[in-house]
Design a protein around this motif. Structure first.
Motif, short mmCIF file in Angstrom:
data_model
loop_
_atom_site.label_atom_id
_atom_site.label_comp_id
_atom_site.label_asym_id
_atom_site.label_seq_id
_atom_site.Cartn_x
_atom_site.Cartn_y
_atom_site.Cartn_z
N VAL A 129 0.86 -1.20 0.00
CA VAL A 129 0.00 0.00 0.00
C VAL A 129 0.88 1.24 0.00
O VAL A 129 2.06 1.18 0.36
N TYR A 140 -3.56 -0.11 -3.89
CA TYR A 140 -2.90 -1.21 -3.19
C TYR A 140 -2.66 -2.34 -4.18
O TYR A 140 -3.26 -2.38 -5.26
N LEU A 197 -9.74 -5.97 -0.04
CA LEU A 197 -9.29 -5.70 1.32
C LEU A 197 -10.46 -5.23 2.16
O LEU A 197 -11.47 -4.74 1.64
N LYS A 198 -10.29 -5.34 3.47
CA LYS A 198 -11.24 -4.74 4.41
C LYS A 198 -10.53 -3.50 4.96
O LYS A 198 -9.41 -3.59 5.44
N PHE A 199 -11.21 -2.36 4.85
CA PHE A 199 -10.64 -1.10 5.33
C PHE A 199 -11.35 -0.70 6.62
O PHE A 199 -12.58 -0.71 6.67
N GLY A 216 -12.38 0.98 -1.38
CA GLY A 216 -11.19 1.78 -1.10
C GLY A 216 -11.31 3.24 -1.50
O GLY A 216 -10.30 3.92 -1.64
N THR A 254 -6.61 1.12 8.57
CA THR A 254 -6.02 -0.21 8.61
C THR A 254 -6.60 -1.02 7.45
O THR A 254 -7.81 -1.02 7.25
N CYS A 255 -5.72 -1.66 6.70
CA CYS A 255 -6.12 -2.50 5.57
C CYS A 255 -5.80 -3.95 5.93
O CYS A 255 -4.68 -4.23 6.33
N ASN A 256 -6.78 -4.83 5.77
CA ASN A 256 -6.58 -6.25 6.05
C ASN A 256 -7.01 -7.09 4.86
O ASN A 256 -8.06 -6.83 4.27
N GLN A 298 -1.75 -7.30 7.06
CA GLN A 298 -2.28 -6.01 7.51
C GLN A 298 -1.28 -4.90 7.27
O GLN A 298 -0.09 -5.09 7.48
#
Length: 175
Positions: free
Chosen positions: A88, A104, A115-117, A130, A143-145, A153
């Protein structure tokens, strides 16, 4: 009384599967509901059609509508390429009220590309794709997971600048 169905399922990422079941005894009401422990991994419609969203493991519960204490659990494993790298841009700047699409990269390229933001403040708004909207000036983080089970992460630092307010000058035009 019981629900008869498979106990385990192996699906590939992006595969569909029609779930079959019987509520026993056969003369029982056959209406059921479905519950998925992790809807990031898979989704299921009211007719039992499963869609594997991303790699991972979860549980589907088939629940009898007439007797909700009758439940069948199915362990589902969705296979696919798991991410091994998340890249990222770690520092971004945005003006107040502006929109920015966060960039990303998830490697390898055939891994699940979503991703989960999450953000711990109400100064930033971010959607599942995003797209970031700045609501307050200041310094914040997102936080990006990965959601494919790889548990990668990263944190993005976001600086929100006050927008330049337009200045209007009024002239008295005297001739």
């Amino acid at each position: 009384s019981a629900i008869e169905s498979v106990s385990e399922l192996e699906l590939k990422y992006q595969e569909s599967y029609q779930l079959k079941w019987d509520v026993l005894p056969k003369e029982s009401v056959q209406d059921v509901m479905f519950d998925v422990a992790n809807s990031d991994i898979l989704s299921i419609d009211d007719n039992g059609l499963i869609y594997a969203n991303c790699p991972g493991e979860t549980i589907i519960k088939i629940i009898s509508c007439s007797q909700n204490n009758i439940v069948k659990e199915i362990k589902v494993n969705v296979s696919g390429t798991i991410a091994n790298e998340l890249i990222v841009e770690e520092n971004v700047e945005i003006g107040l009220g502006e929109e920015l699409l966060l960039s990303y990269q998830i490697n390898p390229i055939d891994a699940y590309q979503k991703l989960k933001f999450t953000t711990d403040n109400n100064a930033l708004e971010i959607n599942k794709d995003g797209v970031l909207v700045a609501l307050k000036a200041g310094n914040y983080s997102i936080t990006c997971n990965t959601i494919d089970g790889s548990n990668l992460q990263k944190v993005i630092n976001v600086k929100v600048n006050e927008s330049e307010k337009p200045v209007f000058s009024l002239f008295n035009n005297v001739t």
